[in-house]
Design an enzyme around this catalytic site. Sequence first.
Site: not given
Length: 251
Positions: A11-13, A96, A98, A168, A174, A213, A234-235
């Site tokens: 997930n590159w956001k 998600h 966010e 999640e 994150g 994470s 993600g990150g």
Amino acid sequence: MTDRQPLVAANWKMNGARASVAALLGGLRQGLLENGAEVLVCPAFIHIPLAAELLAGSSIGLGAQTLAEYGNGAYTGEISAAMLNDYGCRYVIIGHSERRHILGETDATVARKFRQAQEHGLQVILCLGERLEEREAGITEQVLSEQLDAVINVAGTDCFHGAVIAYEPVWAIGTGRTATPEQAQAAHSFIRLQVARHDDCVAAALRIVYGGSVKADNAAALFAMADVDGGLIGGASLNIDDFLAICRVAR
Ligand code: PGA
């Protein structure tokens, strides 16, 4: 053990530019060895055409990070399920945290998006997860079942056939604070049981991935749990070496 194929989804956001997308996908195509896991990238909408072009002929899947809750029409700024199909997206992330907590998506919005995606043959990755205060108040399972029920009520009891669920925990996204493998397993097996109340076979085949994470050094312990079928990353998915290392452990 089961025969569920592990899934590792990036997930590159809202990150990247044409050059970095090309570099990441080049690195992925070069470094990814067939190892039995399904690998998928979810770039920002605007990078989807480029990603589709660069992934042509590879086994790496393409997904979007959200979609409109409506079909094509007068919805300025939205992207429909039909448009995603047209560009070769097979997957779409829905719900998600966010989008729920920063962009105001409710359970009802998430459910309508879910139905929209399924009606157009997209495979949904439905994100669920509790906030820190909810975990501390001991209502994690209540939150997860409410989020699941909201979708089942709108999309039907067999809606998880072919779908993926991403557990999640919001406090792990994150933050560098990963759920322990035992915490993840407990939530995953609870989710599977909830789905099994409607349909045993769908529950047994349902892939439930963990997100929050996930890094190269904690992925193996998480993915080793019986009900953890891979990860939503993600990150760490923005660094090619880290992401490849995570893909490697998801056999
Ligand atoms: P993270 O994000 O790996 O950066 O915690 C996961 C996600 O939001 O899907």
